[in-house]
Design a protein around this motif. Structure first.
Motif, PDB file in Angstrom:
ATOM      1  N   ILE A  81       2.002  15.684  -8.202  1.00 21.42           N
ATOM      2  CA  ILE A  81       3.313  15.510  -7.592  1.00 21.42           C
ATOM      3  C   ILE A  81       4.297  14.813  -8.538  1.00 21.42           C
ATOM      4  CG2 ILE A  81       2.660  13.350  -6.436  1.00 21.42           C
ATOM      5  CD1 ILE A  81       5.143  16.062  -5.215  1.00 21.42           C
ATOM      6  N   ALA A  82       3.824  13.808  -9.310  1.00 20.22           N
ATOM      7  CA  ALA A  82       4.727  13.112 -10.235  1.00 20.22           C
ATOM      8  C   ALA A  82       5.226  14.057 -11.333  1.00 20.22           C
ATOM      9  CB  ALA A  82       4.040  11.885 -10.834  1.00 20.22           C
ATOM     10  N   PRO A  83       4.335  14.827 -12.003  1.00 19.27           N
ATOM     11  CA  PRO A  83       4.841  15.796 -12.987  1.00 19.27           C
ATOM     12  C   PRO A  83       5.774  16.828 -12.358  1.00 19.27           C
ATOM     13  CG  PRO A  83       2.489  15.469 -13.282  1.00 19.27           C
ATOM     14  CD  PRO A  83       2.858  14.761 -12.016  1.00 19.27           C
ATOM     15  N   ALA A  84       5.476  17.246 -11.116  1.00 21.41           N
ATOM     16  CA  ALA A  84       6.338  18.227 -10.447  1.00 21.41           C
ATOM     17  C   ALA A  84       7.730  17.659 -10.205  1.00 21.41           C
ATOM     18  CB  ALA A  84       5.705  18.651  -9.123  1.00 21.41           C
ATOM     19  N   ILE A  85       7.795  16.387  -9.808  1.00 21.33           N
ATOM     20  CA  ILE A  85       9.091  15.728  -9.614  1.00 21.33           C
ATOM     21  C   ILE A  85       9.829  15.632 -10.940  1.00 21.33           C
ATOM     22  CG2 ILE A  85      10.211  13.549  -8.986  1.00 21.33           C
ATOM     23  CD1 ILE A  85       7.952  13.109  -6.952  1.00 21.33           C
ATOM     24  N   ASN A  86       9.104  15.223 -11.968  1.00 19.50           N
ATOM     25  CA  ASN A  86       9.697  15.058 -13.297  1.00 19.50           C
ATOM     26  C   ASN A  86      10.234  16.366 -13.848  1.00 19.50           C
ATOM     27  OD1 ASN A  86      10.426  13.428 -15.440  1.00 19.50           O
ATOM     28  ND2 ASN A  86       8.526  13.771 -16.548  1.00 19.50           N
ATOM     29  N   LEU A  87       9.560  17.472 -13.529  1.00 25.70           N
ATOM     30  CA  LEU A  87       9.955  18.796 -14.038  1.00 25.70           C
ATOM     31  C   LEU A  87      10.894  19.533 -13.085  1.00 25.70           C
ATOM     32  CD1 LEU A  87       6.439  19.884 -15.334  1.00 25.70           C
ATOM     33  CD2 LEU A  87       8.415  19.338 -16.766  1.00 25.70           C
ATOM     34  N   GLY A  88      11.195  18.931 -11.955  1.00 28.31           N
ATOM     35  CA  GLY A  88      12.109  19.568 -11.000  1.00 28.31           C
ATOM     36  C   GLY A  88      11.519  20.784 -10.317  1.00 28.31           C
ATOM     37  N   LEU A  89      10.207  20.782 -10.069  1.00 23.19           N
ATOM     38  CA  LEU A  89       9.532  21.945  -9.488  1.00 23.19           C
ATOM     39  C   LEU A  89       9.042  21.703  -8.057  1.00 23.19           C
ATOM     40  CD1 LEU A  89       7.424  23.036 -12.601  1.00 23.19           C
ATOM     41  CD2 LEU A  89       9.504  24.111 -11.734  1.00 23.19           C
ATOM     42  N   VAL A  90       9.420  20.568  -7.490  1.00 26.27           N
ATOM     43  CA  VAL A  90       8.940  20.233  -6.146  1.00 26.27           C
ATOM     44  C   VAL A  90       9.428  21.254  -5.113  1.00 26.27           C
ATOM     45  CG1 VAL A  90       9.024  18.532  -4.285  1.00 26.27           C
ATOM     46  CG2 VAL A  90       8.748  17.782  -6.647  1.00 26.27           C
ATOM     47  N   GLY A  91      10.718  21.636  -5.195  1.00 30.12           N
ATOM     48  CA  GLY A  91      11.280  22.590  -4.241  1.00 30.12           C
ATOM     49  C   GLY A  91      10.538  23.911  -4.245  1.00 30.12           C
ATOM     50  N   LYS A  92      10.333  24.475  -5.431  1.00 32.68           N
ATOM     51  CA  LYS A  92       9.622  25.758  -5.545  1.00 32.68           C
ATOM     52  C   LYS A  92       8.196  25.636  -5.041  1.00 32.68           C
ATOM     53  CE  LYS A  92      12.285  27.551  -9.468  1.00 32.68           C
ATOM     54  NZ  LYS A  92      12.209  28.015 -10.879  1.00 32.68           N
ATOM     55  N   MET A  93       7.568  24.524  -5.349  1.00 30.03           N
ATOM     56  CA  MET A  93       6.182  24.294  -4.958  1.00 30.03           C
ATOM     57  C   MET A  93       6.054  24.266  -3.429  1.00 30.03           C
ATOM     58  SD  MET A  93       3.835  21.223  -6.446  1.00 30.03           S
ATOM     59  CE  MET A  93       4.734  19.939  -5.569  1.00 30.03           C
ATOM     60  N   TYR A  94       6.937  23.555  -2.768  1.00 32.71           N
ATOM     61  CA  TYR A  94       6.889  23.477  -1.315  1.00 32.71           C
ATOM     62  C   TYR A  94       7.200  24.815  -0.662  1.00 32.71           C
ATOM     63  CZ  TYR A  94       5.996  18.591  -0.165  1.00 32.71           C
ATOM     64  OH  TYR A  94       5.386  17.381   0.042  1.00 32.71           O
TER      65      TYR A  94
ATOM     66  N   PRO B  91       0.810  -1.223   0.000  1.00 36.46           N
ATOM     67  CA  PRO B  91       0.000   0.000   0.000  1.00 36.46           C
ATOM     68  C   PRO B  91       0.843   1.274   0.000  1.00 36.46           C
ATOM     69  CG  PRO B  91      -0.885  -1.584   1.559  1.00 36.46           C
ATOM     70  CD  PRO B  91       0.433  -2.125   1.107  1.00 36.46           C
ATOM     71  N   GLU B  92       1.910   1.264   0.791  1.00 38.17           N
ATOM     72  CA  GLU B  92       2.792   2.438   0.852  1.00 38.17           C
ATOM     73  C   GLU B  92       3.563   2.624  -0.451  1.00 38.17           C
ATOM     74  OE1 GLU B  92       7.065   3.615   2.771  1.00 38.17           O
ATOM     75  OE2 GLU B  92       5.904   2.030   3.719  1.00 38.17           O
ATOM     76  N   LEU B  93       4.085   1.521  -0.989  1.00 43.49           N
ATOM     77  CA  LEU B  93       4.900   1.608  -2.200  1.00 43.49           C
ATOM     78  C   LEU B  93       4.091   2.072  -3.409  1.00 43.49           C
ATOM     79  CD1 LEU B  93       7.000  -1.668  -1.777  1.00 43.49           C
ATOM     80  CD2 LEU B  93       7.745   0.677  -1.352  1.00 43.49           C
ATOM     81  N   LEU B  94       2.822   1.709  -3.450  1.00 47.48           N
ATOM     82  CA  LEU B  94       1.981   2.108  -4.581  1.00 47.48           C
ATOM     83  C   LEU B  94       1.601   3.589  -4.534  1.00 47.48           C
ATOM     84  CD1 LEU B  94      -0.400  -0.978  -4.904  1.00 47.48           C
ATOM     85  CD2 LEU B  94       1.454  -0.318  -6.442  1.00 47.48           C
ATOM     86  N   THR B  95       1.758   4.208  -3.369  1.00 42.07           N
ATOM     87  CA  THR B  95       1.411   5.629  -3.247  1.00 42.07           C
ATOM     88  C   THR B  95       2.638   6.527  -3.123  1.00 42.07           C
ATOM     89  OG1 THR B  95       1.175   5.343  -0.849  1.00 42.07           O
ATOM     90  CG2 THR B  95      -0.824   5.125  -2.192  1.00 42.07           C
ATOM     91  N   LEU B  96       3.812   5.973  -3.375  1.00 39.36           N
ATOM     92  CA  LEU B  96       5.031   6.778  -3.294  1.00 39.36           C
ATOM     93  C   LEU B  96       5.028   7.901  -4.325  1.00 39.36           C
ATOM     94  CD1 LEU B  96       7.943   4.208  -2.793  1.00 39.36           C
ATOM     95  CD2 LEU B  96       7.163   5.938  -1.177  1.00 39.36           C
ATOM     96  N   GLU B  97       5.637   9.027  -3.935  1.00 42.36           N
ATOM     97  CA  GLU B  97       5.794  10.137  -4.875  1.00 42.36           C
ATOM     98  C   GLU B  97       6.988   9.824  -5.778  1.00 42.36           C
ATOM     99  OE1 GLU B  97       6.326  13.505  -2.401  1.00 42.36           O
ATOM    100  OE2 GLU B  97       4.411  13.253  -1.383  1.00 42.36           O
ATOM    101  N   THR B  98       6.718   9.496  -7.031  1.00 47.93           N
ATOM    102  CA  THR B  98       7.778   9.071  -7.937  1.00 47.93           C
ATOM    103  C   THR B  98       7.831   9.949  -9.179  1.00 47.93           C
ATOM    104  OG1 THR B  98       6.304   7.480  -9.004  1.00 47.93           O
ATOM    105  CG2 THR B  98       7.659   6.673  -7.182  1.00 47.93           C
ATOM    106  N   LYS B  99       8.993  10.036  -9.745  1.00 48.80           N
ATOM    107  CA  LYS B  99       9.206  10.850 -10.941  1.00 48.80           C
ATOM    108  C   LYS B  99       8.529  10.255 -12.160  1.00 48.80           C
ATOM    109  CE  LYS B  99      13.077  12.649 -13.687  1.00 48.80           C
ATOM    110  NZ  LYS B  99      14.552  12.737 -13.796  1.00 48.80           N
TER     111      LYS B  99
END
Length: 652
Positions: free
Chosen positions: A474-487, A267-275
């Motif tokens: 969250i996945a597109p944000a990780i892929n685009l490198g925008l997670v830091g700015k978003m947070y 359950p945890e692995l399927l909901t991980l924030e991944t690129k």
């Protein structure tokens, strides 16, 4: 959730050092001040006595001169003027015996070279001296003289200045020496204090330098004994937890995880924030296991399986958050989050080739003993049952392919999924115009029926057509490198805007792994805290995923130190007992750990006892997440877990 006093609170406390320093400083000042005052008064009395005796002697001489005048006023006036001009008198007054002639000289000029305040302070008054003036046997009059006190004022003023300077010098030197002496005497106490603060902070510090003072020595010995005892309890519980974990979740032959652990983690692995939006799962099946056992024997066959398992670990070394499990005697599952299909297929081919080499080394016939590998490339939102069904289908098709032995079943993106550039535009616009909407979910203390803290998450909502949940972007944000700015945008929103639902509570923020990996995150977060994070009407706390904390302890420790600097809390979420050693908890010193209710309820009594001892010895609260119903809640309470998250909180 705060464990130790802040520096500001410590400064307000009257410590033993401050008490002793203040008392001794006052004593020194009083003693030196008294000595200086006595010296001043003694000098003043001596001067006045000397001046009085001089005045007595002078009046005797003056009366002798006046007696020779025969009472002639002109001569008397001349003699008095001559004596007065000598400067030793403040007043000379002559009155004839019949009061027919009076003459007086008075000096009313202000005293020079002496401040007026000192004149008022000294306030010198000399008693006038009076004597009869005789000519033969006849009294011709009386003369009264009063000495000039100017010289006394000037001398006393100079003496007072010198005494004051000496007083300042003596007090300064005395206080400096006192400070040095007290620091030296109380140095062992400082070490004991630091040890006590470390214990308060659940850190196991042994004081090696033994104080020379008997009382301090006994306190130090007692604290060292207590620390050793607590650390021993922690270490024993840690070892017990490690043994229980191996028995409960590890395959005894390969040392890989077993099916029980895999099902807990899915359950945890399927909901991980991944690129890469999802990941891959591999199902490896060994055919001909019975032949392998007969040919090699049980011991060598076990060694064969152990070598094969080691190969799985080595091939997946670069995959984070992976779980490799032996689900039964002949099947292995490799759960690889954030792993694309081409990479999983490459890993599968490497595993297949290594198997052939391993079989060749053991002299195993690969025509009868071989492996098949099914690969399923899953996407976010897939259920556990669908995941296992589809990877099983992939394995079935791999078995049917006698040439390749590998089959990849890839779940395609949804037809209505947004393209990468469109996501870029949405996220950049949301960051620029702050379209993020903050949401808060409660963590309840069921014992007191109150909110323990609130967990923050956020969505995108521009008030029109752009509305997305966190899991959507969250996945597109990780892929685009925008997670830091978003947070950083959402955290600034939290710190700068008033949120009435948070007043007087604790707000906890889950930090994404990608945010923590960002090289600029620490610096930007420090600036944000410095400018906006000092005056809040609620308390802040931050959470980090357990698996990230295990593999990146040094990075997380840096953030934890930053949080402590601003008196923010820290906790660990998604706790799954992955680590074989819980010393990282001692190093990071979280205030709480959150674990899925299914994980907690799956533990044996021995495992829960060990976990409870570890958390209590470190002062850590245990919080159950995803609690759904009262039955789970009642079971948790029997395990002494009273803080919960999940749908159950809606019933309070």
């Amino acid at each position: 959730m705060e464990k130790t006093r802040s520096q500001y609170e410590k400064e307000k406390i009257m410590t033993l050092f401050k008490q002793m320093a203040l008392a001794l400083s006052l004593l020194i000042i009083i003693i030196l001040g008294s000595v200086m005052a006595i010296n001043y008064e003694t000098a003043k009395e001596d001067m006045l006595e000397s001046l009085y005796q001089t005045t007595v002697n002078n009046i005797s001489s003056l009366t002798n001169k006046l007696s020779e005048t025969g009472g002639e006023p002109a001569v008397i006036t001349s003699i008095i003027d001559s004596e007065f001009d000598s400067g030793y008198y403040k007043r000379i007054k002559f009155i004839s015996n019949d009061a027919s002639f009076k003459y007086e000289q008075v000096d009313n000029d202000p005293i020079e070279n002496v401040p007026e305040w000192f004149v008022n302070f000294a306030d010198i008054h000399l008693k006038p001296v009076t004597a009869d003036v005789t000519s033969g046997w006849n009294i011709i009059g009386t003369v009264t003289i009063e000495a000039d006190t100017t010289i006394v004022y000037e001398s006393l003023y100079q003496i007072s200045r010198k005494l004051f300077y000496l007083f300042i010098i003596f007090v300064t030197v005395s206080l400096v020496l006192l400070n040095i002496l007290l620091h030296y005497i109380l140095k062992p106490l400082k070490r004991i204090q630091h040890q006590a603060e470390a214990i308060l902070n659940n850190e196991f510090v042994i004081e090696t330098k033994e104080p020379y003072t008997t009382e301090f020595k006994e306190v130090s010995h007692a604290m060292n004994a207590m620390v050793k005892k607590v650390e021993e309890i922690f270490n024993k519980a840690n070892e017990a937890a490690k043994r229980n974990k191996e028995l409960l979740y590890n395959d005894p032959v390969t040392k890989l995880y077993n099916r029980r652990y895999l099902m807990l983690r899915l359950p945890e692995l399927l909901t991980l924030e991944t690129k890469n939006q999802g990941g891959s799962i591999l199902l490896v099946a060994l055919n001909g296991a019975d032949i392998l056992n007969k040919q090699l024997g049980r011991k060598d066959a076990d060694a064969f399986f152990a070598a094969l398992a080691q190969n799985f670990i080595e091939e997946c070394e670069d995959i984070e958050e992976k779980v490799i499990a032996r689900v039964n005697g002949t099947e292995f599952t490799l759960m690889l989050p954030d792993c694309e299909s081409y990479l999983s297929e490459s890993i599968a081919r490497s595993i297949f080739e290594c198997f052939l080499d391993l079989a060749d080394d053991h002299g195993v016939d690969t025509s009868v003993v071989y492996i098949n590998i099914g690969i399923y490339r899953y996407r976010p939102g897939v259920s556990i049952s669908d995941l296992l069904t589809r990877v099983d289908d992939a394995l079935t098709k791999a078995k049917a392919d006698e040439r390749q032995h590998i089959y990849v079943y890839e779940e395609k993106n949804e037809k209505n999924a947004l393209p990468k550039e469109q996501w870029r535009n949405i996220l950049e616009e949301s960051i620029e115009k702050n379209y993020f909407s903050l949401k808060f979910w409660p963590t309840m203390d069921v014992k007191t029926k109150t909110v323990n803290h609130k967990v923050m998450t956020f969505t995108i909502d521009d008030g029109k057509d752009k509305q997305f949940y966190y899991g959507d972007f969250i996945a597109p944000a990780i892929n685009l490198g925008l997670v830091g700015k978003m947070y950083l945008v959402t955290l600034k929103d939290l710190l700068t805007k008033r949120h009435s639902e948070l007043t007087g509570t604790i707000c906890s923020i889950r930090l994404s792994n990608e945010f923590l990996k960002d090289s600029k995150a620490f610096e930007e977060l420090s600036k944000l805290f410095y400018h906006y994070g000092k005056k809040l009407d609620f308390k802040l706390s931050f959470e980090v995923a357990d698996s990230f904390a295990i593999h990146n302890t040094a990075t997380v420790k840096g953030f934890v130190d930053l949080f402590k600097e601003y008196r923010y809390g820290f906790g660990i979420n998604a706790f799954s007992g992955e680590s074989n050693d819980f010393h990282y908890l001692k190093e990071l010193n979280p205030e709480f750990i959150k674990a899925d209710v299914s994980f907690l309820l799956d533990q044996t009594e021995e495992s829960m006892n060990s976990l409870e001892v570890i958390t209590k010895s470190l002062g850590i609260d245990l919080i159950a997440t995803f609690v759904k119903d009262k039955q789970e809640l009642e079971t948790l309470q029997k395990l002494h877990i009273d803080k919960v998250q999940g749908p159950i909180t809606d019933t309070f």
